[in-house]
Scaffold this motif. Structure first.
Motif, short mmCIF file in Angstrom:
data_model
loop_
_atom_site.label_atom_id
_atom_site.label_comp_id
_atom_site.label_asym_id
_atom_site.label_seq_id
_atom_site.Cartn_x
_atom_site.Cartn_y
_atom_site.Cartn_z
N LEU A 150 8.56 -39.96 18.25
CA LEU A 150 9.54 -40.80 17.57
C LEU A 150 10.66 -39.96 16.97
O LEU A 150 11.83 -40.36 16.97
N LEU A 151 10.33 -38.76 16.47
CA LEU A 151 11.38 -37.87 15.98
C LEU A 151 12.34 -37.50 17.10
O LEU A 151 13.56 -37.49 16.91
N ALA A 152 11.79 -37.24 18.28
CA ALA A 152 12.66 -36.91 19.41
C ALA A 152 13.53 -38.10 19.78
O ALA A 152 14.72 -37.94 20.07
N GLY A 153 12.94 -39.31 19.77
CA GLY A 153 13.72 -40.50 20.07
C GLY A 153 14.80 -40.76 19.03
O GLY A 153 15.91 -41.19 19.35
N LEU A 154 14.47 -40.48 17.77
CA LEU A 154 15.45 -40.64 16.70
C LEU A 154 16.61 -39.68 16.90
O LEU A 154 17.78 -40.04 16.72
N GLY A 155 16.30 -38.44 17.29
CA GLY A 155 17.36 -37.48 17.55
C GLY A 155 18.25 -37.91 18.70
O GLY A 155 19.48 -37.81 18.62
N ALA A 156 17.64 -38.44 19.75
CA ALA A 156 18.43 -38.91 20.90
C ALA A 156 19.33 -40.08 20.52
O ALA A 156 20.41 -40.24 21.09
N GLY A 177 20.68 -40.47 17.56
CA GLY A 177 21.62 -40.08 16.52
C GLY A 177 21.26 -40.57 15.14
O GLY A 177 22.12 -40.70 14.27
N GLY A 178 19.97 -40.86 14.91
CA GLY A 178 19.53 -41.32 13.60
C GLY A 178 19.30 -40.17 12.65
O GLY A 178 19.60 -39.01 12.94
N LEU A 179 18.71 -40.48 11.50
CA LEU A 179 18.57 -39.48 10.44
C LEU A 179 17.23 -39.64 9.75
O LEU A 179 16.91 -40.72 9.25
N CYS A 180 16.45 -38.57 9.74
CA CYS A 180 15.17 -38.52 9.04
C CYS A 180 15.36 -37.75 7.75
O CYS A 180 15.64 -36.54 7.78
N MET A 181 15.21 -38.42 6.62
CA MET A 181 15.43 -37.81 5.31
C MET A 181 14.06 -37.48 4.71
O MET A 181 13.27 -38.37 4.38
N VAL A 182 13.79 -36.20 4.61
CA VAL A 182 12.46 -35.71 4.22
C VAL A 182 12.28 -35.82 2.71
O VAL A 182 13.09 -35.28 1.94
N PRO A 183 11.23 -36.52 2.25
CA PRO A 183 11.04 -36.73 0.81
C PRO A 183 10.39 -35.52 0.15
O PRO A 183 9.58 -34.81 0.75
N ASP A 236 11.87 -27.63 8.76
CA ASP A 236 11.89 -26.83 9.99
C ASP A 236 11.45 -27.67 11.19
O ASP A 236 12.07 -27.64 12.26
N HIS A 237 10.36 -28.41 11.00
CA HIS A 237 9.78 -29.17 12.11
C HIS A 237 10.71 -30.29 12.56
O HIS A 237 10.94 -30.47 13.76
N VAL A 238 11.24 -31.05 11.62
CA VAL A 238 12.14 -32.14 11.98
C VAL A 238 13.39 -31.59 12.65
O VAL A 238 13.88 -32.15 13.65
N ARG A 239 13.93 -30.49 12.13
CA ARG A 239 15.11 -29.89 12.75
C ARG A 239 14.82 -29.46 14.18
O ARG A 239 15.63 -29.67 15.09
N GLU A 240 13.63 -28.88 14.41
CA GLU A 240 13.28 -28.40 15.74
C GLU A 240 13.11 -29.55 16.73
O GLU A 240 13.55 -29.47 17.87
N VAL A 241 12.45 -30.64 16.29
CA VAL A 241 12.12 -31.74 17.21
C VAL A 241 13.29 -32.70 17.37
O VAL A 241 13.62 -33.12 18.48
N ALA A 242 13.91 -33.11 16.26
CA ALA A 242 14.98 -34.11 16.32
C ALA A 242 16.36 -33.49 16.45
O ALA A 242 17.28 -34.15 16.94
N GLY A 243 16.50 -32.26 15.99
CA GLY A 243 17.79 -31.59 16.04
C GLY A 243 18.42 -31.44 14.67
O GLY A 243 18.14 -32.23 13.75
N PRO A 244 19.27 -30.42 14.48
CA PRO A 244 19.85 -30.16 13.16
C PRO A 244 20.75 -31.27 12.64
O PRO A 244 20.99 -31.35 11.44
N GLU A 245 21.23 -32.16 13.52
CA GLU A 245 22.09 -33.26 13.07
C GLU A 245 21.31 -34.49 12.64
O GLU A 245 21.90 -35.51 12.28
N CYS A 246 19.98 -34.39 12.64
CA CYS A 246 19.15 -35.57 12.36
C CYS A 246 18.16 -35.34 11.24
O CYS A 246 17.15 -36.03 11.15
#
Length: 368
Positions: free
Chosen positions: A248-254, A256-262, A280-290
């Motif tokens: 789902l993180l990868a799909g969110l990156g594709a 253009g969504g945004l995962c805000m880590v609490p 680190d993990h979210v940036r790696e899987v979804a991308g630095p823009e997400c």
């Protein structure tokens, strides 16, 4: 997302107590040196934090008097601590305690909106209510913290698109799609899809933290604007029903969504290093823009060691710099990604308003 994890593990790694689910090597605090903190503060001066979740409106309701400019020890958040932490924008949650629904949910949300307006009006030198990315930047350049309204709970709509439009007119910009009949464990109903389309037309962003997997997947297909997860981390690192699996993180990156880590131990672990692991993990899987940040202060939850209040953001940024994050990636994390999503929502709304009139759909007509 409740159906992505069968068991929610409790977190006990607070105040120096070891967390049984955390690698001991990740719980020990690495105190940044003076040079690292100074560099972190310099980066944040140029690229302040846009914090995705603050529970301050509900927390202030129980106080008979407060002054956020002088400092307020009864809450996690006040202007001195926001300035120390280089927070430039803050999403003020309008969520309600469980059990409030129907007309009571609508009324309580309106009361919180009124409270936010009062707080901003009585702190004009520190706060400014904004609705767009450009207004947030203007507020920052004027030395104010930009206040964005939302997320609110879907129950605040009272199953009415007219109320959605009224709340948008009062400044609401984020709505959490969970806990209602049209956005629940079974996913979006036909009326729920119409809500998402109307949100796109207005420029209200969908928040999917805590939404069911079926709801998430359907919103990603229906929405023309980016979606947010205002309080979600990596499920691969920490079992929690609101954390996201890698697919789902990868799909969110594709998308253009945004995962805000609490910054909450139950979702990310008890230390600065544990939070940085999730980033680190979210940036790696979804991308630095997400990837973004969600302090979750004043939301009734504990916080990791060394991140107990918003003034401590430089400690987190120092850890990321120590790990080799570039200033460009930190600029996206703290400010740029939120700006992108807000601009995209506005662009989508302007385009949709040329094609689509306000929806007159009723839940009884579509889901009856």
């Amino acid at each position: 997302m409740a159906d992505l994890q069968d068991e929610l593990h409790s977190t006990s790694g607070l105040d120096g107590v070891p967390d049984p689910f955390e690698d001991a090597s990740r719980t020990s605090a690495r105190e940044p040196d003076t040079a690292e903190l100074e560099r972190a503060r310099a980066v944040l001066t140029a690229h302040p934090v846009a914090d995705g979740y603050s529970g301050l409106p509900w927390a202030l309701r129980r106080l008979p008097w407060y002054d956020l400019e002088l400092g307020e020890s009864s809450v996690d958040t006040d202007l001195p601590r926001l300035r120390q932490g280089h927070v430039g924008a803050l999403f003020w949650s309008l969520h309600l305690p469980e059990g409030i629904a129907g007309d009571a949910a609508v009324g309580s949300t309106l009361e919180q909106l009124d409270l936010v307006n009062t707080v901003v009006r009585t702190h004009p030198e520190g706060l400014r209510l904004v609705c767009t990315a450009g207004q947030a930047t203007d507020a920052r350049l004027c030395g104010r913290v930009a206040v964005l309204l939302g997320p609110a709970g879907a129950a605040a709509l009272g199953d009415s698109l007219g109320i959605l439009r009224a709340l948008h007119g009062l400044g609401l910009r984020v709505l959490t799609l969970s806990g209602v009949s049209w956005a629940g464990e079974r996913g979006l109903t036909r009326f729920g899809e119409e809500v998402v389309r109307e949100m796109n037309r207005l420029g209200v962003l969908a928040d999917l933290s805590g939404a069911s997997a079926d709801t998430v997947r359907r919103v990603l297909r229906v929405s023309r604007a980016p979606v947010l997860f205002t309080r979600s981390a990596a499920l691969a690192l920490r079992p929690h029903p609101s954390n996201l699996p890698d697919d789902l993180l990868a799909g969110l990156g594709a998308a253009g969504g945004l995962c805000m880590v609490p910054l909450t131990p139950e979702q990310t672990g008890p230390s600065v290093r544990a939070v940085a692991d999730h980033l680190d993990h979210v940036r790696e899987v979804a991308g630095p823009e997400c990837v973004g940040l969600s302090g979750s202060y004043d939301a009734g939850t504990a916080h990791p060691q060394d991140l107990g209040e918003p003034s401590r953001y430089p400690h987190l940024i120092a850890e990321l710099l120590h790990r080799g994050w570039s200033e460009a990636d930190i600029a996206l994390l703290t400010w740029g990604n939120v700006q992108r999503v807000l601009r995209s929502a506005d662009f989508t709304a302007r385009a949709a308003q040329q094609r689509r009139e306000p929806s007159t759909a009723r839940i009884a007509d579509l889901d009856g």
